[in-house]
Design an enzyme around this catalytic site. Structure first.
Site, mmCIF file in Angstrom:
data_model
loop_
_atom_site.group_PDB
_atom_site.id
_atom_site.type_symbol
_atom_site.label_atom_id
_atom_site.label_comp_id
_atom_site.label_asym_id
_atom_site.label_seq_id
_atom_site.Cartn_x
_atom_site.Cartn_y
_atom_site.Cartn_z
ATOM 1 N N TYR A 29 -13.455 9.612 10.964
ATOM 2 C CA TYR A 29 -12.823 9.053 12.023
ATOM 3 C C TYR A 29 -11.595 9.416 12.889
ATOM 4 C CZ TYR A 29 -14.821 5.235 9.016
ATOM 5 O OH TYR A 29 -15.436 4.619 8.167
ATOM 6 N N ASP A 60 -7.423 35.282 2.166
ATOM 7 C CA ASP A 60 -6.643 34.580 2.623
ATOM 8 C C ASP A 60 -5.209 35.647 2.738
ATOM 9 O OD1 ASP A 60 -7.711 32.357 3.273
ATOM 10 O OD2 ASP A 60 -7.197 31.488 1.316
ATOM 11 N N ARG A 79 -5.241 15.229 0.976
ATOM 12 C CA ARG A 79 -6.391 15.624 0.520
ATOM 13 C C ARG A 79 -6.777 15.124 -0.844
ATOM 14 N NH1 ARG A 79 -8.077 20.493 -2.416
ATOM 15 N NH2 ARG A 79 -10.061 21.299 -2.013
ATOM 16 N N ARG A 137 -14.137 23.361 -3.862
ATOM 17 C CA ARG A 137 -13.627 24.885 -4.186
ATOM 18 C C ARG A 137 -13.755 25.195 -5.744
ATOM 19 N NH1 ARG A 137 -9.339 27.932 -5.462
ATOM 20 N NH2 ARG A 137 -9.085 29.748 -4.243
#
EC number: 1.-.-.-
Length: 457
Positions: A224, A321, A194, A115
């Site tokens: 996973y 957003d 993150r 980003r």
């Protein structure tokens, strides 16, 4: 009532030719793309960002960027993006069950990009166009009347324009003005660690080199998945220059809602969630090199569609957003922000200076249903990864592929808005129903894979 034809999907109007002044609050993805698109359609833009400086797109979004400067902007961003051919779907023991191609996100279509890299690239292009971007400039108050709208900057300076567009994110102050009240997010019960850091930090650790086996050639991405909503996505970026990972989990008490706020997250807490996995030694060898300042723990939240994106006076609206915060798992937050921005610029162009209120109303008509459906997609997508039945998946690996509906990934926002504006405008003027063409036939999000990758010319 007649409608101007405009410059068309790939056309560029002379700077300032529309006579429409636009104030954009917030210079993230939505705000910067809105500033650039409005500039290209002849509007005069002032962009405001409260921060002192600049701090994953699908194929539907990159169509917009492709139209800028003969594609040069997109080519530059692609050179900074990740090159992932397929995502590997594995169980905690490391058994491979599926390979999910990156159709819709891969080279020549969309792009997977950090980003911060994307925002910096957008900012540099906006600056090269001479757009008025002002930092350390917080919109502290909003106002409007019949002829204009404006904001107060830092509690002091009042500036006015034909309209104000709030692209100020999930904690939008513009939205508070539009609605007249604050809305609370709905916690999903999920959170995610993150991180993104330089692969150079793995140097000297032979146990971590496996993730860099294809460095310099292409990137790799592994997901996973296990029971209880726990999962790990581990990948490289920029052909092995970066390491990126996320751990999805339910222990969210310390998590923050922002993607960017670095909390007191600790890599030890993330590793503790994975310690019973057979692959723990392998993945821990990589994750343990994460610098604390590069790690965040953020909440996965959801929000219902707003009752409206527009103020009562009709000259202030929200996009991105601020209008429709997307679950991160949907992978469309940036893409829908880009589509909003392009729609805004075109509707202002086609409505003209005397009908700015109408233009903003048409933006909402064209965009609202599409974004509302995508907002609702998070649960459907997440259900694929929650409590996987590996025996069933082994028989049908396609059930683990990320949804790629044609109506979403094949969408061309420029073409659609130029074609649909007259119909949406008439519906607004006549106060009649309008069904946009940018939504699925049944008006519901479904897990489908009918997007067809464009054939190279």
């Amino acid at each position: 009532m007649t409608v101007a034809h405009g410059v068309g999907p790939n056309g560029v109007a002379p700077p300032g030719s529309s006579g429409i002044q636009v104030i954009i609050v917030g210079l993230g993805i939505a705000g910067l793309v809105a500033a650039i698109e409005c500039h290209y359609k002849g509007h005069v833009v002032v962009g405001l960002e409260r921060s002192p400086g600049i701090r994953v797109l699908g194929s539907n979004a990159t169509k917009v960027l492709q139209s800028w400067n003969n594609g040069e902007v997109l080519r530059h961003l692609v050179s900074q993006s990740d090159d992932v051919a397929a995502m590997e779907i594995l169980d905690p023991a490391g058994k491979l069950y599926a390979l999910d191609s990156m159709d819709g996100y891969g080279m020549g279509e969309g792009m997977i990009i950090h980003r911060g890299t994307l925002v910096h690239g957008l900012y540099e292009h906006a600056k090269s166009l001479g757009i008025d971007l002002r930092f350390a400039s917080a919109a502290t108050d909003y106002w409007e009347d019949e002829g204009q709208a404006g904001v107060t900057v830092n509690g002091e300076q009042r500036i006015a324009a034909a309209c104000v567009v709030g692209a100020d994110g999930v904690h939008s102050k513009t939205r508070d003005y539009v609605l007249g009240y604050q809305i609370a997010p709905q916690p999903s019960g999920l959170a995610a660690f993150r991180a993104c850091f330089s692969a150079n930090l793995l140097a000297g650790d032979p146990d971590a080199q496996w993730i860099l086996e294809e460095a310099g050639v292409q990137d790799r991405m592994r997901r996973y998945i296990t029971t209880g909503g726990l999962g790990l996505t581990l990948s490289t970026g920029k052909r092995g220059q970066n390491v990126i990972w996320q751990v999805w989990h339910r222990k969210h008490e310390k998590a923050d809602e922002s993607w960017e706020n670095v909390t007191d997250a600790r890599v030890e807490d993330a590793l503790a969630l994975l310690q019973d996995w057979p692959t723990y030694p392998q993945v821990a060898a990589v994750l343990r090199h994460t610098p604390s300042e590069k790690l965040a723990d953020y909440k996965i939240i959801s929000r219902d569609p707003l009752p409206t994106w527009r103020s009562r006076g009709g000259r202030i609206m929200v996009i991105g957003d601020a209008a429709h915060a997307m679950s991160a798992i949907a992978g469309q937050g940036g893409g829908q922000s880009v589509e909003d921005a392009a729609t805004l610029a075109i509707c202002l162009e086609l409505a003209g200076k005397s009908r700015v209120n109408l233009a903003l109303h048409v933006v909402e008509r064209i965009r609202y249903q599409r974004t509302s459906i995508i907002q609702d997609s998070g649960n459907a997508i997440y259900s694929q990864m929650r409590d996987p039945d590996w025996e069933t998946i082994e028989k049908d690996p396609s059930m683990m592929k990320f949804p790629r509906p044609e109506w979403l990934f094949g969408y061309d926002v420029h073409r659609d808005v130029y074609e649909q504006f007259p119909y949406a405008m008439r519906a607004v003027q006549d106060n009649t129903g309008y069904r946009p063409r940018n939504i699925p036939s049944n008006s519901k999000y479904q897990v489908v894979h009918d997007y067809e990758k464009p054939v190279a010319a």
